[in-house]
Design an enzyme around this catalytic site. Structure first.
Site, PDB file in Angstrom:
ATOM      1  N   LYS A 116       0.711  -0.741   0.212  1.00 46.39           N
ATOM      2  CA  LYS A 116       0.339  -0.430   0.344  1.00 46.39           C
ATOM      3  C   LYS A 116       0.836   1.332   0.269  1.00 46.39           C
ATOM      4  O   LYS A 116       0.407   2.667  -0.410  1.00 46.39           O
ATOM      5  CB  LYS A 116      -0.930   0.048   1.334  1.00 46.39           C
ATOM      6  CG  LYS A 116      -1.924  -0.862   1.149  1.00 46.39           C
ATOM      7  CD  LYS A 116      -3.156  -0.631   2.394  1.00 46.39           C
ATOM      8  CE  LYS A 116      -4.744  -1.473   1.784  1.00 46.39           C
ATOM      9  NZ  LYS A 116      -4.957  -1.815   2.530  1.00 46.39           N
ATOM     10  N   GLU A 200      -4.160   7.559   7.691  1.00 49.73           N
ATOM     11  CA  GLU A 200      -4.435   8.368   6.361  1.00 49.73           C
ATOM     12  C   GLU A 200      -5.858   9.630   7.158  1.00 49.73           C
ATOM     13  O   GLU A 200      -5.873   8.874   9.086  1.00 49.73           O
ATOM     14  CB  GLU A 200      -5.291   7.441   6.080  1.00 49.73           C
ATOM     15  CG  GLU A 200      -4.751   6.596   4.780  1.00 49.73           C
ATOM     16  CD  GLU A 200      -5.582   5.589   4.062  1.00 49.73           C
ATOM     17  OE1 GLU A 200      -6.679   5.840   4.487  1.00 49.73           O
ATOM     18  OE2 GLU A 200      -4.958   5.368   3.149  1.00 49.73           O
ATOM     19  N   HIS A 235     -16.170  -6.990   4.986  1.00 45.03           N
ATOM     20  CA  HIS A 235     -15.809  -6.617   3.109  1.00 45.03           C
ATOM     21  C   HIS A 235     -16.104  -6.841   2.627  1.00 45.03           C
ATOM     22  O   HIS A 235     -15.234  -7.243   1.518  1.00 45.03           O
ATOM     23  CB  HIS A 235     -14.428  -5.922   3.696  1.00 45.03           C
ATOM     24  CG  HIS A 235     -13.832  -5.446   5.707  1.00 45.03           C
ATOM     25  ND1 HIS A 235     -13.962  -3.789   4.594  1.00 45.03           N
ATOM     26  CD2 HIS A 235     -13.232  -5.506   6.283  1.00 45.03           C
ATOM     27  CE1 HIS A 235     -13.314  -3.457   5.832  1.00 45.03           C
ATOM     28  NE2 HIS A 235     -13.539  -4.091   7.057  1.00 45.03           N
ATOM     29  N   ARG A 292      -6.839  -7.729 -11.652  1.00 42.39           N
ATOM     30  CA  ARG A 292      -7.471  -9.503 -12.069  1.00 42.39           C
ATOM     31  C   ARG A 292      -9.113  -9.041 -12.415  1.00 42.39           C
ATOM     32  O   ARG A 292      -9.297  -7.094 -11.728  1.00 42.39           O
ATOM     33  CB  ARG A 292      -7.547  -9.641 -11.005  1.00 42.39           C
ATOM     34  CG  ARG A 292      -8.969  -9.345  -9.574  1.00 42.39           C
ATOM     35  CD  ARG A 292      -9.210 -10.288  -8.420  1.00 42.39           C
ATOM     36  NE  ARG A 292      -8.222  -9.543  -7.304  1.00 42.39           N
ATOM     37  CZ  ARG A 292      -9.922  -9.356  -6.942  1.00 42.39           C
ATOM     38  NH1 ARG A 292     -10.961  -9.604  -7.534  1.00 42.39           N
ATOM     39  NH2 ARG A 292      -9.266  -8.534  -5.298  1.00 42.39           N
TER      40      ARG A 292
HETATM   41  C1  MV4 Z   1     -11.192   3.984   4.946  1.00 43.21           C
HETATM   42  C2  MV4 Z   1     -11.925   4.229   5.701  1.00 43.21           C
HETATM   43  C3  MV4 Z   1     -11.890   5.321   5.545  1.00 43.21           C
HETATM   44  N1  MV4 Z   1     -11.418   6.712   5.781  1.00 43.21           N
HETATM   45  N2  MV4 Z   1      -9.684   4.407   4.767  1.00 43.21           N
HETATM   46  C4  MV4 Z   1     -11.485  -0.819   4.491  1.00 43.21           C
HETATM   47  C5  MV4 Z   1     -11.042  -2.392   3.687  1.00 43.21           C
HETATM   48  C6  MV4 Z   1     -10.361  -0.735   2.529  1.00 43.21           C
HETATM   49  N3  MV4 Z   1     -10.145  -1.384   0.961  1.00 43.21           N
HETATM   50  C7  MV4 Z   1     -10.531   0.299   2.971  1.00 43.21           C
HETATM   51  N4  MV4 Z   1     -11.455   0.667   3.839  1.00 43.21           N
HETATM   52  C8  MV4 Z   1     -11.775   1.294   4.396  1.00 43.21           C
HETATM   53  N5  MV4 Z   1     -10.794   2.406   4.546  1.00 43.21           N
HETATM   54  C9  MV4 Z   1     -10.019   5.533   5.012  1.00 43.21           C
HETATM   55  N6  MV4 Z   1      -9.106   6.549   5.026  1.00 43.21           N
HETATM   56  C10 MV4 Z   1     -13.198   3.224   6.045  1.00 43.21           C
HETATM   57  C11 MV4 Z   1     -12.874   2.310   4.704  1.00 43.21           C
HETATM   58  C12 MV4 Z   1     -13.716   1.590   4.907  1.00 43.21           C
HETATM   59  C13 MV4 Z   1     -14.323   0.133   3.850  1.00 43.21           C
HETATM   60  C14 MV4 Z   1     -14.122   0.550   2.385  1.00 43.21           C
HETATM   61  C15 MV4 Z   1     -14.480   0.333   1.948  1.00 43.21           C
HETATM   62  C16 MV4 Z   1     -15.171  -0.293   1.619  1.00 43.21           C
HETATM   63  C17 MV4 Z   1     -15.625  -0.953   3.163  1.00 43.21           C
HETATM   64  C18 MV4 Z   1     -15.684  -0.277   3.887  1.00 43.21           C
HETATM   65  C19 MV4 Z   1     -15.856  -0.763   5.333  1.00 43.21           C
HETATM   66  C20 MV4 Z   1     -14.989  -0.360   6.657  1.00 43.21           C
HETATM   67  C21 MV4 Z   1     -14.464   0.337   6.312  1.00 43.21           C
END
Ligand code: MV4
Length: 679
Positions: A116, A200, A235, A292
């Protein structure tokens, strides 16, 4: 273009890839595990190679074995699908070393997106928007704390090597930072073998919006617009749609161009997805890139009319992209629901077992021109991508997805209405499913209005799980209709009603049916009685002390019944599994178990193989003859006593050796009626 490819996957995605191969005249090779010897994907391909035991580690994750299978069958390329080896650098590398084309991005692009922090540095250089934060090499504790203070709370700590939500910590206040950092690093070290973290700004109520990109080996790169995948549960995506609703043309273009810039920054080739996190006001930030084809690619196919697997094959064969950015257009709206064998009421635990009955809505599988409705990927408003058939088993070895249900409409509203209807038409008997849960989300206010964010399911948990009123009376009437049809003799070739209609017209006729309700949780209610009566031309059902007019008939389709009870009417489908009656009506699934009271009485008498009259009466039908092989519960003889009809069922499986009475004979209480040779 290739002549033959190997599909290094299973289930619906292997079937999906095979469908495009078939359309393009490319031979396909399946690989399969022990558990998948008779799987749908094996029959979807032209050849198949057994690669090992049932667990993924013994089969679909075996790099050498899969390459050997490709070599042995003369496959020129390998399609990895999603999951398994699809984002595995070693596999992509091993294919290359064996002179087999890996249908995916270059090894270097997979590697660049694996970390990342490193990916963020590349994205920053390519001017792709990033969430305010820190992703530097220096992991000094004081420095990290200082950076978090500068970003402003709440902040989110993420493991650099993590993914899918693992190794994340929200930190609300500066004083909580040191402990959260230590715990995040511990988890990162144990889960990913690397304790590097990044920080972040924590965004509340974000949306998950992603962009489908494609790049070729000739400098071409385009985006195929956006998808909203905010509706997730731990997720795991639940519903996806394209395009992402409510975005201005300007934001969509900026995001698409940012995604193409991200792909170009890592010299991307093939299909990729750039994930963004988006605020309520439309600011978007790069999260990660999936190297993918994604599970949810069909919604993009539906709105663009393009076959993304065909694009993958063409790009892998060194052809240029089929269309330019200017030629790509969005047509309408598409939504995908993932139908899972799982138990929502038990924390969404996977639910395994045989699919005894599986009916999906009218639609097409991904077979081009199946309905002659138009272009690839958009031939029909309802599409079903599934890797299982009725009779197949959902095993604990793999992802328990049953099917992806994808609908298209001219507008989001039209797609939504079509999704709701399509979900109502899904029937699964065997494992539990999330179909009703999906129906509730689709019908919920935030989803219906497009008010999407990643917290939707959690925030509406109570409403999504609240008990609903089920059409009990209508379903019971349909179950009785199916039972009366079955007991009426259609299944056994003789109908006591037909034989005795005059007698019944004169004397009236009643029959008591014992039922119990099987709840969704698997719990069963105690037995309740329903009395069916026929007097002249009038039929009634009495349940819970209420007697109502009852009519029923067979519907047009298999398992289909129509019933009216009082002023309620229902058309539904009843799938009968032994003595369990699964009723699908009015968008609900209910189940009842028939209590064959007389068979039970015979059981209780302990007369195994001896079948005796439970009371004095008259034989009104003999449904078997010497030599008939019967199952436990098969109706044998119908008796009439005190204006009630009683069906005597087999107490156990066996062969009838003697029938001691004939139709019309009077029988004394306790008299043996026939002899059964129990197996
Ligand atoms: C975040 C966020 C809030 N703020 N980053 C969760 C998995 C990863 N792909 C990124 N994720 C998140 N990052 C910041 N700066 C909230 C999430 C997040 C989330 C993101 C996408 C889809 C579902 C989620 C469920 C919970 C938290």
């Amino acid at each position: 273009m290739f002549n033959k490819i190997l599909i290094a996957n299973r289930g619906e995605i292997a079937c999906r890839v095979a469908a495009t191969c078939k359309r393009l005249g490319i031979a396909s090779v399946a690989v399969y595990s022990d558990a998948d010897a008779n799987a749908k994907h094996v029959s979807a391909c032209d050849e198949a190679v057994h690669i090992g035991g049932s667990t993924a580690a013994e089969s679909y994750l075996r790099v050498e074995r899969i390459i050997e299978a490709a070599r042995a069958t003369g496959a020129q390329a390998v399609h990895p699908g999603y999951g398994f080896l699809s984002e595995n650098e070693d596999f992509a590398h091993a294919c290359e070393a064996a002179g087999i084309v890996f249908i995916g991005p270059p090894v270097e692009a997979i590697a660049a997106m694996g970390s990342k922090a490193a990916a963020k540095a590349l994205m920053h250089a390519a001017a792709v928007p990033l969430v305010p934060g820190y992703h530097g090499d220096d992991q000094n504790t004081e420095l990290l704390h200082h950076e978090a203070d500068a970003i402003g709370y709440p902040v989110l700590l993420k493991a650099s090597a993590g993914g899918g939500g693992k190794g994340m910590r929200v930190v609300e206040r500066s004083e909580d930072f040191p402990a959260a950092l230590a715990s995040c690093k511990r988890e990162a070290a144990s889960s990913f073998g690397n304790d590097r973290v990044l920080i972040e700004k924590y965004l509340t109520r974000p949306r998950h919006v992603e962009v489908q990109v494609f790049a070729d080996r000739h400098g071409g790169a385009v985006y195929l617009f956006d998808r909203d995948c905010s509706v997730q549960r731990r997720h795991q995506k639940v519903l996806e749609e394209a395009p992402a609703p409510g975005l201005s043309a300007e934001i969509k273009r900026e995001m698409g161009e940012a995604a193409v810039a991200a792909a170009r920054a890592v010299n991307y080739v093939g299909a990729g997805t750039v994930e963004f996190i988006m605020t309520a006001t439309g600011e978007f930030y790069f999260m990660e890139m999936n190297t993918r084809l994604q599970v949810e690619h069909p919604v993009t196919e539906m709105i663009t009319g393009q076959d993304l697997v065909e694009w993958q094959l063409r790009v892998a064969a060194d052809e240029p992209l089929p269309l330019t950015q200017e030629q790509l257009k969005i047509d309408g709206h598409a939504i995908e629901a993932r139908i899972y064998a799982e138990h929502p009421a038990r924390g969404f635990l996977p639910s395994t077992g045989t699919l005894k009955h599986l009916r999906m809505p009218e639609g097409v599988e991904f077979v081009i021109d199946a309905a002659g409705l138009g272009e690839p990927g958009r031939k029909a408003p309802v599409r079903i991508d599934s890797g299982v058939r009725e009779g197949d088993t959902i095993t604990p070895f793999y992802d328990p997805m049953i099917a992806k249900l994808i609908v298209h409409g001219a507008t989001r509203e039209e797609a939504l209405a079509r999704m709701s209807r399509a979900l109502h038409a899904c029937e699964v008997v065997g494992p539990h499913t999330n179909v009703e849960f999906l129906q509730r989300i689709v019908a919920s206010e935030p989803f219906a209005t497009g008010d999407l964010d990643t917290g939707l399911i959690e925030r509406h948990h109570d409403a999504l799980f609240a008990p609903v009123k089920q059409p009990f009376k209508e379903a019971l009437a349909l179950a009785c209709a199916a039972l009366l049809t079955r007991e009426g003799g259609t299944a056994h070739g003789a109908s006591p009603w037909d034989a005795l209609s005059h007698w019944r017209l004169n004397g009236g006729y009643t029959q008591t049916l014992g039922w119990l309700t099987i709840h969704n949780s698997g719990e069963k209610d105690s037995v309740f009685m329903v009395t069916f009566a026929r007097d002249g031309g009038t039929q009634t059902l009495e349940h819970d002390g209420v007697r109502e007019q009852f009519t029923w008939s067979n519907g047009s389709g298999l398992h289909e019944y129509r019933a009216t009870i009082g002023d309620a009417r229902a058309t539904g489908r009843v799938f009968v599994d032994g003595d369990t009656f699964h009723v699908f009506c009015l968008g609900h699934a209910l189940a009842f178990e028939w209590q064959n009271l007389l068979a039970h009485a015979a059981d209780a008498e302990g007369g195994e193989g001896r079948l005796t009259a439970p009371m004095p009466g008259k034989v009104i039908a003999v449904l078997v003859e010497p030599g008939t092989v019967v199952e436990k519960g098969t109706p044998l003889i119908v008796m009439e006593a005190m204006k009630m009809e009683h069906t005597i069922g087999a107490p156990a499986a066996g062969t009838v050796t003697e029938v001691l009475y004939a139709v019309g004979d009077q029988v004394a209480d306790g008299a043996q009626l026939l002899v059964l040779d129990v197996q």
